[in-house]
Design an enzyme around this catalytic site. Structure first.
Site, mmCIF file in Angstrom:
data_model
loop_
_atom_site.group_PDB
_atom_site.id
_atom_site.type_symbol
_atom_site.label_atom_id
_atom_site.label_comp_id
_atom_site.label_asym_id
_atom_site.label_seq_id
_atom_site.Cartn_x
_atom_site.Cartn_y
_atom_site.Cartn_z
ATOM 1 N N TRP A 184 0.292 7.836 7.085
ATOM 2 C CA TRP A 184 -1.067 7.540 7.536
ATOM 3 C C TRP A 184 -1.874 6.862 6.427
ATOM 4 C CZ3 TRP A 184 -5.117 10.414 5.165
ATOM 5 C CH2 TRP A 184 -6.396 10.078 5.619
ATOM 6 N N HIS A 226 5.755 -5.426 -0.046
ATOM 7 C CA HIS A 226 4.559 -4.590 -0.233
ATOM 8 C C HIS A 226 4.865 -3.124 0.086
ATOM 9 C CE1 HIS A 226 1.703 -7.658 -1.120
ATOM 10 N NE2 HIS A 226 1.879 -8.305 0.009
ATOM 11 N N HIS A 277 5.038 6.386 12.959
ATOM 12 C CA HIS A 277 4.135 7.544 13.038
ATOM 13 C C HIS A 277 4.691 8.589 13.999
ATOM 14 C CE1 HIS A 277 1.052 5.855 10.498
ATOM 15 N NE2 HIS A 277 0.963 4.774 11.243
ATOM 16 N N CYS A 311 -4.786 3.095 -20.142
ATOM 17 C CA CYS A 311 -4.744 2.063 -19.098
ATOM 18 C C CYS A 311 -3.983 2.579 -17.883
ATOM 19 C CB CYS A 311 -4.089 0.794 -19.625
ATOM 20 S SG CYS A 311 -4.892 0.162 -21.110
ATOM 21 N N TRP A 352 -8.420 4.068 9.672
ATOM 22 C CA TRP A 352 -8.114 4.683 10.944
ATOM 23 C C TRP A 352 -7.799 6.163 10.762
ATOM 24 C CZ3 TRP A 352 -4.230 7.204 13.503
ATOM 25 C CH2 TRP A 352 -4.196 7.089 14.903
ATOM 26 N N CYS A 360 -0.300 1.187 -22.679
ATOM 27 C CA CYS A 360 -1.362 2.085 -23.162
ATOM 28 C C CYS A 360 -1.662 3.196 -22.156
ATOM 29 C CB CYS A 360 -2.595 1.255 -23.530
ATOM 30 S SG CYS A 360 -4.145 1.646 -22.752
HETATM 31 P P1 FAD Z 1 -1.136 -1.902 13.293
HETATM 32 O O1 FAD Z 1 -1.605 -1.891 11.889
HETATM 33 O O2 FAD Z 1 0.201 -2.465 13.560
HETATM 34 O O3 FAD Z 1 -1.175 -0.409 13.817
HETATM 35 C C1 FAD Z 1 -0.634 -0.030 15.081
HETATM 36 C C2 FAD Z 1 -1.450 1.085 15.651
HETATM 37 O O4 FAD Z 1 -1.318 2.225 14.825
HETATM 38 C C3 FAD Z 1 -2.948 0.823 15.679
HETATM 39 O O5 FAD Z 1 -3.312 0.146 16.846
HETATM 40 C C4 FAD Z 1 -3.527 2.222 15.629
HETATM 41 O O6 FAD Z 1 -3.523 2.801 16.915
HETATM 42 C C5 FAD Z 1 -2.552 2.960 14.786
HETATM 43 N N1 FAD Z 1 -2.965 3.037 13.382
HETATM 44 C C6 FAD Z 1 -3.690 2.170 12.647
HETATM 45 N N2 FAD Z 1 -3.843 2.619 11.398
HETATM 46 C C7 FAD Z 1 -3.192 3.785 11.336
HETATM 47 C C8 FAD Z 1 -2.995 4.740 10.310
HETATM 48 N N3 FAD Z 1 -3.507 4.575 9.088
HETATM 49 N N4 FAD Z 1 -2.267 5.844 10.597
HETATM 50 C C9 FAD Z 1 -1.761 6.040 11.832
HETATM 51 N N5 FAD Z 1 -1.925 5.172 12.841
HETATM 52 C C10 FAD Z 1 -2.626 4.063 12.598
HETATM 53 N N6 FAD Z 1 1.264 -7.770 7.894
HETATM 54 C C11 FAD Z 1 0.896 -8.656 6.950
HETATM 55 O O7 FAD Z 1 0.278 -9.666 7.278
HETATM 56 N N7 FAD Z 1 1.159 -8.447 5.624
HETATM 57 C C12 FAD Z 1 1.850 -7.331 5.221
HETATM 58 O O8 FAD Z 1 2.107 -7.160 4.026
HETATM 59 C C13 FAD Z 1 2.281 -6.391 6.195
HETATM 60 N N8 FAD Z 1 3.018 -5.290 5.859
HETATM 61 C C14 FAD Z 1 3.522 -4.477 6.836
HETATM 62 C C15 FAD Z 1 4.367 -3.421 6.488
HETATM 63 C C16 FAD Z 1 4.936 -2.622 7.467
HETATM 64 C C17 FAD Z 1 5.880 -1.507 7.083
HETATM 65 C C18 FAD Z 1 4.639 -2.864 8.838
HETATM 66 C C19 FAD Z 1 5.257 -2.009 9.908
HETATM 67 C C20 FAD Z 1 3.788 -3.903 9.177
HETATM 68 C C21 FAD Z 1 3.239 -4.720 8.200
HETATM 69 N N9 FAD Z 1 2.403 -5.794 8.528
HETATM 70 C C22 FAD Z 1 1.972 -6.665 7.550
HETATM 71 C C23 FAD Z 1 1.932 -5.984 9.905
HETATM 72 C C24 FAD Z 1 0.562 -5.346 10.069
HETATM 73 O O9 FAD Z 1 0.449 -4.131 9.335
HETATM 74 C C25 FAD Z 1 0.271 -4.970 11.535
HETATM 75 O O10 FAD Z 1 1.335 -4.220 12.027
HETATM 76 C C26 FAD Z 1 0.064 -6.156 12.447
HETATM 77 O O11 FAD Z 1 -0.912 -7.031 11.901
HETATM 78 C C27 FAD Z 1 -0.400 -5.691 13.849
HETATM 79 O O12 FAD Z 1 -1.642 -5.004 13.703
HETATM 80 P P2 FAD Z 1 -2.276 -4.065 14.804
HETATM 81 O O13 FAD Z 1 -3.714 -4.394 14.915
HETATM 82 O O14 FAD Z 1 -1.495 -4.118 16.051
HETATM 83 O O15 FAD Z 1 -2.236 -2.578 14.188
#
Ligand code: FAD
Length: 489
Positions: free
Chosen positions: A420, A397, A360, A45, A445, A42
């Site tokens: 981002w 994902h 990034h 939807c 972030w 739909c």
């Molecule tokens: P991270 O999320 O790893 O970020 C690293 C650094 O990037 C941060 O410390 C900050 O300085 C900077 N940052 C944060 N947000 C942003 C932003 N929006 N834009 C730019 N810079 C930013 N974990 C799961 O449990 N389930 C999942 O489905 C999953 N999917 C993932 C998919 C991908 C492609 C990747 C690379 C990782 C995934 N992870 C997943 C892991 C998770 O996203 C984190 O990488 C992990 O938990 C470590 O988190 P962190 O606090 O070090 O920050």
């Protein structure tokens, strides 16, 4: 499966219902539910699905009180279930209060708008006006009186009581109360501007404004850039001592010893080899590393391009990595020591954090050096994640998000912004997950303290990202001259 054919996936903050799980999810639940009954064919939807997804991301913290779900009535297996709820047209949204009995067909929830803010407030209205059981996890949403506040700490052992002073038609106080629902050591109440005793006691002149009230009777105004929901929630969630429920207080070990040994997948399949080649070429072009590392990457690229086979073994790649170095073993260190991605415990941050950070950096480098085009880095990352990222759930994902919109990215700056915003989606989904380092909470972030000018509000008071400022911030934050190269020397 129905989940895949439908308009939603497990990457959305939406509970995917079907004939098999609907009863156990909806009935006698401790939280209320809003269920969208839709048909995947739909048009309305399809138009509504992005709204439902962004609403779900927006009220993600409210889950213990109210959660969002969806069921695809076009799926043959769900047809009887949908008709038993009297669904005549799509989409139809229904509200199920906490502890709904299994005979219930739910209450109508009229989708009055495609505006997330309007819908969010409609949810609050629905919660407040329904007569049945209040979800036990939900704090009171009504306004607080001076008497209640004066005696608050006699019956509540928290470090902070946040008071949102506002006018009667404002929703900010209730939104912030729900945003803090999953956090411990803090309570939030709304106070009306007409509550003269408190207003004069605290000297409140702005509505809305937020004050912190402490157990010793002191109080102070919460300092935020803009008096609006998102800014209050950002600030309150990160007060010292405020933690997400069930999370231990962070401990920082002296020595970080992390060699998690991420599992490598075999990549001797045609597709994976292509993905590897593409990824290495992107690294060669944009990775702003030490000269020896860049040389090494170039040698690996040359080797990969010269290969005649369509298969390589991991051990042959490893020997190239080891033997092409001018000084054996001097290029890539033994073991791993995370610097920017150091976690408060060995199982936090590390490898996945470094993957994001590297991605990034690559999109920003491609932008700063006017690289070949927006798809080059994005598709190389996509291939890397698909073929080599050890966390398969993460990879699927990520692939969902890529399939949704990556191909339509047209410029290098849009590529940096795409990454981002998708990373923020992942942060939203993972906030509170087991893998979250309590010292590095998953926030949207960059937070206001890191980039004040990235944040703004619309006339409605709704938070908005100033994308040009975000872009400027990314350029700066991930630029090559901010990366320290001398850790090993
Ligand atoms: P991270 O999320 O790893 O970020 C690293 C650094 O990037 C941060 O410390 C900050 O300085 C900077 N940052 C944060 N947000 C942003 C932003 N929006 N834009 C730019 N810079 C930013 N974990 C799961 O449990 N389930 C999942 O489905 C999953 N999917 C993932 C998919 C991908 C492609 C990747 C690379 C990782 C995934 N992870 C997943 C892991 C998770 O996203 C984190 O990488 C992990 O938990 C470590 O988190 P962190 O606090 O070090 O920050």
């Amino acid at each position: 499966s129905s989940a895949e054919a439908g308009l939603y996936t497990s990457s959305d903050q939406i509970v995917l219902l079907n004939a098999g799980n609907l009863e156990s999810v909806l009935f006698n639940s401790t939280s209320a539910f809003l269920v969208e009954f839709y048909a995947s064919w739909c048009g309305h939807c399809m138009a509504f699905a992005p709204v439902w997804k962004s609403l779900a991301r927006d009220v993600k913290e409210w889950k213990p009180a109210v959660d969002l779900a969806a069921i695809d009535c076009a799926d043959e297996g769900n047809r009887m279930t949908c008709s038993s709820f009297g669904i005549r047209g799509y989409p139809t949204v229904k509200f199920f209060h906490a502890y709904t009995k299994s005979s219930s067909k739910g209450q109508p929830f009229k989708v009055s708008s495609h505006d997330v803010r309007t819908l969010r407030r409609q949810i609050i209205y629905m919660m407040e006006t329904h007569e049945e059981s209040w979800p036990p996890a939900c704090p009171p949403l009504e306004t607080a009186s001076k008497a209640e506040i004066d005696n608050f700490f006699e019956t509540n052992s928290v470090d902070y009581l946040a008071l949102v002073f506002e006018r009667v038609n404002s929703y900010v106080g209730r939104e912030v109360t729900l945003d803090l629902l999953q956090y411990e050591n803090i309570a939030v109440r709304r106070v009306l501007s007409t509550e003269d005793g408190l207003v004069s006691k605290m000297g409140v002149t702005d509505f809305p404004s937020c004050y912190l009230y402490y157990p010793n009777g002191n109080f102070s105004r919460l300092n935020v850039q803009i008096e609006a929901r998102t800014f209050y929630s950002y600030a309150l969630q990160r007060l010292p001592g405020v933690v997400r429920a069930g999370k231990p207080q962070p401990v920082v070990p002296d020595v970080v010893d992390n060699t998690t040994g991420q599992q490598w997948l075999p990549f001797n399949r045609g597709k994976a080899l292509t993905d590897l080649k593409r990824y290495i070429s992107v690294l060669v072009k944009y990775f702003p590393g030490r000269p020896v590392v860049k040389n090494l990457l170039q040698s690996v690229e040359a080797w990969l391009l010269g290969l005649e086979d369509t298969e390589v073994s991991y051990s042959s790649l490893l020997s190239v990595l080891e033997n092409t170095a001018e000084v054996p073993n001097a290029v890539l260190p033994e073991g791993v020591r995370w610097v920017a991605c150091q976690g408060s415990q060995p199982h936090f941050r590390g490898y996945p954090c470094s993957v994001w950070t590297l991605f990034h950096v690559l999109t920003v480098q491609a932008m700063n050096t006017r690289g070949a085009g927006p798809q080059e880095v994005l598709q190389a990352m996509r291939g890397y994640v698909r073929s080599f990222f050890g966390c398969r759930e993460c990879a699927s994902h990520f692939e969902n998000m890529a399939a949704e919109s990556m191909d339509s990215v047209r410029t290098l700056s849009a590529a940096a912004l795409w990454l981002w915003s998708r990373h923020n989606r992942v942060n939203n989904r993972l906030a509170g997950a087991l893998s979250e380092d309590p010292l590095f909470p998953k926030i949207q972030w960059p937070p206001p303290e890191l980039c004040p000018s990235c944040h703004g509000v619309k006339l409605s008071g709704e938070h908005t990202w100033k994308q040009e400022r975000v872009l400027a911030f990314l350029k700066e934050h991930f630029s090559s001259d901010r990366i320290l190269l001398d850790y090993l020397e």
